[in-house]
Design a protein around this motif. Structure first.
Motif, short mmCIF file in Angstrom:
data_model
loop_
_atom_site.label_atom_id
_atom_site.label_comp_id
_atom_site.label_asym_id
_atom_site.label_seq_id
_atom_site.Cartn_x
_atom_site.Cartn_y
_atom_site.Cartn_z
N SER A 105 0.82 -1.20 0.00
CA SER A 105 0.00 0.00 0.00
C SER A 105 0.86 1.25 0.00
N ASP A 120 -6.57 3.28 -2.84
CA ASP A 120 -5.82 2.35 -1.99
C ASP A 120 -6.56 2.15 -0.68
N ASN A 158 -6.16 -5.55 -12.91
CA ASN A 158 -5.45 -5.40 -11.64
C ASN A 158 -4.17 -6.22 -11.62
N TYR A 214 -1.44 -4.64 -13.80
CA TYR A 214 -1.00 -3.41 -13.11
C TYR A 214 -0.09 -3.75 -11.93
N ALA A 215 -0.47 -4.73 -11.12
CA ALA A 215 0.36 -5.13 -9.98
C ALA A 215 1.72 -5.65 -10.44
N ARG A 236 4.04 -2.87 -11.64
CA ARG A 236 4.52 -2.06 -10.52
C ARG A 236 5.58 -2.79 -9.69
N ASP A 237 5.78 -4.06 -9.96
CA ASP A 237 6.73 -4.87 -9.19
C ASP A 237 7.69 -5.55 -10.17
N LEU A 294 -2.33 -12.98 -7.41
CA LEU A 294 -2.94 -11.73 -7.88
C LEU A 294 -4.39 -11.62 -7.43
N TYR A 354 -3.92 -10.61 -3.71
CA TYR A 354 -3.23 -9.35 -3.47
C TYR A 354 -4.08 -8.14 -3.81
N ASP A 355 -4.76 -8.17 -4.95
CA ASP A 355 -5.61 -7.04 -5.37
C ASP A 355 -6.68 -7.60 -6.29
N LEU A 380 3.58 -8.81 -2.66
CA LEU A 380 3.22 -9.67 -3.78
C LEU A 380 4.27 -10.77 -3.92
#
Length: 431
Positions: free
Chosen positions: A2, A21, A263, A266-267, A270-271, A297, A300-301, A349
């Protein structure tokens, strides 16, 4: 992880900042008010259940009915619970709004469409759709992955499964697009789309029944034809039930997968560490990390932030809190799946996470029927994207990616991405 620090006092819920968030707010609720009474944006008061153990128990508790008739303020809240537009379109008799024995009967009728064998047989079609969509933008070097990929893929797939003729599927895509665009905004846009879908489904059911009666469609294996056959062979399925069933499978079958793909990508983007790890695994021909990665995934989100409505049919104690008869109960899947009492390092993640019994698709008798298909679509979509566009990356800063509003679903309005077109590969690289 977050982006926001955990609030020091009771957080503000359902703001745009919260939608971007919600996890710090959910962490506060889990610790301080795990069963929290709140007023929703619609004005309806409801209980939010945020801890994993309480959530899992509530999802399987028969004292929590799915039928909105049990709501203590049902007359006042008509149209404020459930899917916008379903009341006026007479589509309320579906799996998300009923209890046993009707739920048992209707679920049995459609469960055959989502068996592992049936879903596996559908895999080549999902791969074909995935490659066709990437072919459409692969040479461009940029795209909005929501509108050009994550959205059309499950719409065309669920239309095929239902038996919507190919020539009508673009209309379905337009109507579904209205539901997506207006999901967190004016409910009138959703209601209009739902009414159009309802009218179309009524006509399609009528045409398929006539075709089956003439013997023209005896070999048809689509789901709507199967529902008609069941109705004609003593299962007592009304036309409203058939239309409502097709509608909810369309609605739940596409929007959750849009969000899972959106999602999820996107996750990953970002990682970079986890994304590169998955890319290497796929390049080596190892699908194992992709399978566990999709589960992570989902945890996680995930695509569904809050499970659909439940209503107490008798006094119930949840997490030490007494819930009165008729009170709405909303199980917050997104909060439960980040509970440190159940998951180690829940805000991290980890695509190889073991013992990942998340609640992303629910639990109990209302566990998502379409979960096997959604998993197949997500594995195919994410795996093929990373194979065919090996340097895929965000085209904007992460904080510029906008979320859609809404109570139940958690998804992105858009996902701008870019890549070097010279590195893109053609289709048929694997499923």
């Amino acid at each position: 992880m977050s982006d926001q620090p955990r609030p020091a006092c009771s957080p503000t819920l359902f703001s745009w900042e919260f939608a971007a968030d919600p996890y710090p707010a959910y962490a506060w609720l889990r610790e301080h008010e795990p069963v929290h009474r709140t007023t929703l944006p619609s004005g309806v008061e409801a209980w939010l259940v945020t801890r994993y153990a309480d959530a899992r128990a509530a999802l399987a508790d028969p004292r929590l009915s799915k039928n909105p008739a049990h709501h203590s303020e049902a007359a006042h809240a008509k149209g404020k619970v459930g899917i916008p537009g379903e009341h006026s379109a007479d589509l309320v008799t579906h799996l998300l709004n009923i209890d046993p024995p009707d739920h048992t009967r209707l679920r049995r009728l459609v469960s055959k469409a989502f068996t592992p064998r049936r879903v596996a047989a559908f895999a080549p079609r999902v791969q074909e759709l995935t490659d066709r969509l990437i072919d459409g933008f692969g040479s461009r070097g940029q795209a909005d992955l929501i509108h050009e990929f994550a959205f059309p893929l499950p719409i065309y797939a669920i239309c095929d499964l239902l038996g919507v003729p190919r020539e009508d599927q673009d209309d379905f895509r337009d109507w579904a697009g209205m539901m997506i665009r207006h999901g967190g905004g004016p409910r009138g846009g959703v209601a209009r789309a739902v009414k159009r879908i309802r009218a179309y489904l009524a006509d399609l059911i009528h045409r398929k029944r006539e075709s089956l009666g003439r013997g023209d469609g005896e070999q048809s294996v689509d789901l709507i034809s199967g529902l008609i056959r069941a109705s004609d062979h003593g299962e007592h399925l009304t036309e409203n039930e058939a239309a409502a069933m097709a509608f909810i499978l369309l609605f739940a079958g596409f929007e959750t997968t849009v969000n899972l793909i959106g999602n999820g990508v996107y996750a990953l983007l970002r990682d970079p560490v986890q994304c590169d790890r998955l890319r290497r695994s796929l390049k080596e021909g190892d699908e194992g990390l992709l399978a566990t990665g999709v589960e992570e995934l989902l945890r996680y989100d995930g695509p569904v932030e809050i499970a659909t409505w439940r209503f107490a049919t008798e006094p119930v104690v949840i997490g030490g809190q007494r819930v009165a008869v008729g009170d709405p109960v909303l199980v917050v899947l997104a909060a439960a799946d980040r509970d440190p009492e159940r998951f180690a390092a829940p805000d991290v993640l980890d695509l190889s996470r073991a013992d990942n019994q998340h609640l992303g698709y629910g639990h109990g008798i209302h566990y998502c029927l379409g979960a096997p298909l959604a998993r197949l679509e997500a594995r195919t979509a994410i795996g093929t994207l990373l194979r065919r566009l090996p340097d895929l990356r965000l085209a904007v800063e992460p904080q510029e990616v906008r979320r859609r509003g809404g109570l139940i679903m958690r998804g992105l309005r858009e996902l701008p991405v870019t890549w070097d077109p010279s590195t893109a590969t053609g289709g048929g690289t694997g499923a």
